[in-house]
Every structure is written in structure tokens, then in C-alpha cells.
Design a protein around this motif. Structure first.
Motif, PDB file in Angstrom:
ATOM      1  N   ASP A 221       0.819  -1.204   0.000  1.00 17.69           N
ATOM      2  CA  ASP A 221       0.000   0.000   0.000  1.00 17.69           C
ATOM      3  C   ASP A 221       0.858   1.260   0.000  1.00 17.69           C
ATOM      4  O   ASP A 221       1.910   1.309   0.642  1.00 17.69           O
ATOM      5  CB  ASP A 221      -0.914   0.031   1.224  1.00 17.69           C
ATOM      6  CG  ASP A 221      -2.002  -1.028   1.170  1.00 17.69           C
ATOM      7  OD1 ASP A 221      -2.249  -1.558   0.072  1.00 17.69           O
ATOM      8  OD2 ASP A 221      -2.595  -1.319   2.237  1.00 17.69           O
ATOM      9  N   LYS A 222       0.382   2.282  -0.689  1.00 16.65           N
ATOM     10  CA  LYS A 222       1.057   3.570  -0.674  1.00 16.65           C
ATOM     11  C   LYS A 222       0.865   4.228   0.685  1.00 16.65           C
ATOM     12  O   LYS A 222      -0.237   4.248   1.234  1.00 16.65           O
ATOM     13  CB  LYS A 222       0.506   4.482  -1.770  1.00 16.65           C
ATOM     14  CG  LYS A 222       1.229   5.818  -1.889  1.00 16.65           C
ATOM     15  CD  LYS A 222       0.490   6.806  -2.769  1.00 16.65           C
ATOM     16  CE  LYS A 222       0.361   6.325  -4.184  1.00 16.65           C
ATOM     17  NZ  LYS A 222      -0.243   7.394  -5.050  1.00 16.65           N
ATOM     18  N   GLU A 223       1.957   4.769   1.243  1.00 17.79           N
ATOM     19  CA  GLU A 223       1.891   5.427   2.540  1.00 17.79           C
ATOM     20  C   GLU A 223       2.086   6.936   2.451  1.00 17.79           C
ATOM     21  O   GLU A 223       1.502   7.691   3.220  1.00 17.79           O
ATOM     22  CB  GLU A 223       2.939   4.839   3.495  1.00 17.79           C
ATOM     23  CG  GLU A 223       2.679   3.393   3.889  1.00 17.79           C
ATOM     24  CD  GLU A 223       3.588   2.919   4.986  1.00 17.79           C
ATOM     25  OE1 GLU A 223       4.719   3.448   5.094  1.00 17.79           O
ATOM     26  OE2 GLU A 223       3.185   2.024   5.745  1.00 17.79           O
ATOM     27  N   GLU A 224       2.920   7.352   1.525  1.00 20.97           N
ATOM     28  CA  GLU A 224       3.240   8.768   1.435  1.00 20.97           C
ATOM     29  C   GLU A 224       3.701   9.118   0.029  1.00 20.97           C
ATOM     30  O   GLU A 224       4.319   8.298  -0.660  1.00 20.97           O
ATOM     31  CB  GLU A 224       4.332   9.122   2.444  1.00 20.97           C
ATOM     32  CG  GLU A 224       4.698  10.587   2.502  1.00 20.97           C
ATOM     33  CD  GLU A 224       5.661  10.897   3.641  1.00 20.97           C
ATOM     34  OE1 GLU A 224       6.175  12.024   3.675  1.00 20.97           O
ATOM     35  OE2 GLU A 224       5.889  10.010   4.478  1.00 20.97           O
TER      36      GLU A 224
ATOM     37  N   GLY B 162      -5.092  10.477  -0.037  1.00 22.14           N
ATOM     38  CA  GLY B 162      -4.372  10.887   1.160  1.00 22.14           C
ATOM     39  C   GLY B 162      -5.252  11.652   2.131  1.00 22.14           C
ATOM     40  O   GLY B 162      -5.981  12.562   1.735  1.00 22.14           O
ATOM     41  N   GLN B 163      -5.168  11.290   3.409  1.00 23.44           N
ATOM     42  CA  GLN B 163      -5.959  11.968   4.434  1.00 23.44           C
ATOM     43  C   GLN B 163      -5.317  13.282   4.866  1.00 23.44           C
ATOM     44  O   GLN B 163      -6.018  14.254   5.168  1.00 23.44           O
ATOM     45  CB  GLN B 163      -6.130  11.061   5.650  1.00 23.44           C
ATOM     46  CG  GLN B 163      -6.962  11.661   6.768  1.00 23.44           C
ATOM     47  CD  GLN B 163      -7.152  10.718   7.941  1.00 23.44           C
ATOM     48  OE1 GLN B 163      -6.604   9.607   7.946  1.00 23.44           O
ATOM     49  NE2 GLN B 163      -7.912  11.156   8.936  1.00 23.44           N
ATOM     50  N   TYR B 164      -3.981  13.291   4.900  1.00 25.43           N
ATOM     51  CA  TYR B 164      -3.261  14.490   5.328  1.00 25.43           C
ATOM     52  C   TYR B 164      -2.507  15.053   4.134  1.00 25.43           C
ATOM     53  O   TYR B 164      -1.603  14.400   3.590  1.00 25.43           O
ATOM     54  CB  TYR B 164      -2.306  14.159   6.473  1.00 25.43           C
ATOM     55  CG  TYR B 164      -3.000  13.470   7.626  1.00 25.43           C
ATOM     56  CD1 TYR B 164      -3.901  14.157   8.432  1.00 25.43           C
ATOM     57  CD2 TYR B 164      -2.766  12.125   7.899  1.00 25.43           C
ATOM     58  CE1 TYR B 164      -4.547  13.529   9.482  1.00 25.43           C
ATOM     59  CE2 TYR B 164      -3.413  11.481   8.940  1.00 25.43           C
ATOM     60  CZ  TYR B 164      -4.305  12.183   9.731  1.00 25.43           C
ATOM     61  OH  TYR B 164      -4.956  11.553  10.767  1.00 25.43           O
TER      62      TYR B 164
ATOM     63  N   THR C  68      -6.062   5.686   2.357  1.00 24.78           N
ATOM     64  CA  THR C  68      -7.021   4.670   2.786  1.00 24.78           C
ATOM     65  C   THR C  68      -8.152   4.598   1.769  1.00 24.78           C
ATOM     66  O   THR C  68      -8.218   5.392   0.825  1.00 24.78           O
ATOM     67  CB  THR C  68      -7.604   5.015   4.169  1.00 24.78           C
ATOM     68  OG1 THR C  68      -8.360   6.235   4.070  1.00 24.78           O
ATOM     69  CG2 THR C  68      -6.492   5.186   5.209  1.00 24.78           C
ATOM     70  N   SER C  69      -9.073   3.646   1.974  1.00 26.34           N
ATOM     71  CA  SER C  69     -10.225   3.545   1.077  1.00 26.34           C
ATOM     72  C   SER C  69     -11.097   4.790   1.163  1.00 26.34           C
ATOM     73  O   SER C  69     -11.691   5.227   0.173  1.00 26.34           O
ATOM     74  CB  SER C  69     -11.045   2.300   1.421  1.00 26.34           C
ATOM     75  OG  SER C  69     -11.458   2.325   2.783  1.00 26.34           O
TER      76      SER C  69
END
Length: 265
Positions: A91-94, A121-123, A115-116
């Protein structure tokens, strides 16, 4: 990126940056590139990692350790993107994207925690860099709402001062709700080669660890309104080419080892 690059030096204690535009620094020594970076913390052995780095010539392609895989993308001689993945599930993290003007980094766009619910990206946020006439560089930060895309300027900013390609002073200002907190950091270096000085384009990444010309030997910092200061030293072992093979960062007492970084070339 930060997770992988923190193997090259703890960010808050040993952050180093560069302003040199000499992308050909060390061109005659392009074969001298770090192939592995072993990072260990005596107090936290479960966090010990070894990163294996691959190159295309003197362009960095990837850095992989037990937890993350970081992939770099170039356009010409500059790094324009970095994506970090979780090694276990892929999974991609950053992700960070870099923009330049006249050979200088002028903005960084980042996204974290994919996330789904937040596939992009959340941030999210952006850093901008202004190169002042006095030679300093000002970094300003912006946050981007992941749901609406609306951008807002943060209260936090930094001003970098460079000398001979090394960051020698960093003034960080945080002004939430009209209050002001200022941290001033000072940095001292040896006269030897930083292990990443021959990685093409790496010296332009203002926020990256280990993009300096030389090696950080002392970092001290203090806060406005506080007479006390903190200081940390790093001691190196070198090979016959003047590149570090081992860097030992000590805690503030100057005796207890905080972390050890070992390089092979």
C-alpha cells in the motif's frame, strides 16, 4: 519519505539541508554512493533497520528496508517525485512532488495516510520556499482539506541559513492564536564528505536529511524566553575516501549513545 530518510539521521536532532545548486557536485566520484544504511538504536532494538539503496548511474532509484520501499522519479537531473510504500502489503503510505524554478526547489506537495476513505491521502499540504536576497531561505507551510480541497496557510514557518552548502542555522516560528514560539537551531560540520553528496539532485531537497556537503557533528537549539539550551554531538568513522562508515549520535549527556548509523558503499 521521512520514514525512509530518517534512517539517514533523526530529523529533529540531525536535520540537514542544502542550498547549493551544484547538481554536479562530486561528478568525478559518482561511483561513491551509499549502497546500504544500517540504523540501530540501543534503547529500541526492535526499531533497527537496514536500508538497501539502488541507483541508475548517480540517480537514486529506490531505498528499501524491512518496512518501507521508497521510489524516486527524476525529470532530467532533478528529483520530482517520491512515493513510499508499505513492504508488507504494497500500500502507498506517502507521496511528495517537487517543483523547481531556475534550478531551485520552490514547492513541495505532499499527501499521507492513503485509505479507502481517502484514496488521495488523508493528510495533505504544501511547502513553499522563498530565496531571500540575504541568502536565507524561508519555508512556509499550508494545509489542504482532504475532503474539500481548500487550502489554508499554517502558523508555522522556518528560515534557513546556509554556508558552503551546509545548513548552519534554522529559525522555526510557530504562532498559533496570536502566540509566538521560536526555536533557534545551530549546526556545526566536519570537513569530510556527506555520504549522499554524489546523489544527483539530492542537494536541492531542502527538507531532506543528509543533503548537506559535509557531516553534522553538533546540533544545539534553544527556545525564545528560555535561557536553557540543548546540544547533541555526532562522532564519525571514515573510509580512506573521507566518507563516513559509521555515525554515532549521542544523547544530551554526550556519553550515552542514542543511535548508530552505518554505511557501506
Amino acid at each position: 519519505m521521512k520514514k525512509t530518510l530518517c534512517l539517514f539521521g533523526a530529523l529533529i536532532l540531525t536535520i540537514t539541508s542544502c542550498s547549493s545548486n551544484d547538481n554536479d557536485s562530486g561528478t568525478a566520484e559518482t561511483a561513491i554512493l551509499p549502497k546500504t544504511v544500517k540504523f540501530s538504536k540501543p534503547d529500541y532494538p526492535l526499531e533497527n533497520t537496514t536500508s538497501t539503496i539502488t541507483y541508475d548511474g548517480n540517480k537514486i532509484v529506490s531505498a528499501i528496508d524491512q518496512e518501507t520501499k521508497t521510489i524516486f522519479t527524476y525529470e532530467g537531473n532533478v528529483i520530482v517525485k517520491m512515493i513510499e510504500y508499505d513492504v508488507t502489503n504494497g500500500d502507498k503510505e506517502e507521496e511528495e512532488s517537487y517543483s523547481y524554478t531556475n534550478g531551485k526547489l520552490t514547492s513541495t506537495l505532499y499527501a499521507r495516510n492513503f485509505t479507502s476513505k481517502y484514496p488521495f491521502g488523508q493528510y495533505k499540504g504544501r511547502y513553499t520556499y522563498t530565496y531571500n536576497l540575504d541568502g536565507t531561505v524561508k519555508k512556509e507551510t499550508y494545509s489542504i482539506n482532504a475532503s474539500t480541497g481548500v487550502e489554508s496557510k499554517d502558523d508555522y514557518s522556518e528560515v534557513y541559513t546556509f554556508q558552503n552548502g551546509n545548513l548552519v542555522k534554522l529559525v522555526a516560528t510557530d504562532q498559533p492564536s496570536g502566540l509566538s514560539s521560536v526555536r533557534t537551531s545551530l549546526y556545526e560540520y566536519d570537513a569530510k564528505n556527506n555520504p549522499f553528496r554524489n546523489v544527483l539532485g539530492y542537494n536541492l531537497l531542502i527538507d531532506a536529511d543528509n543533503c548537506s556537503v559535509n557531516n553534522l557533528i553538533k546540533h544545539s537549539y534553544s527556545y525564545s524566553g528560555d535561557a536553557a539550551s540543548s546540544s547533541y554531538k555526532t562522532v564519525y568513522e571514515y573510509n580512506d575516501k573521507g566518507y563516513p562508515t559509521k555515525a554515532t549520535l549521542y544523547k544530551q549527556d554526550g556519553v550515552t549513545v542514542n543511535e548508530i548509523t552505518e554505511y557501506t558503499y
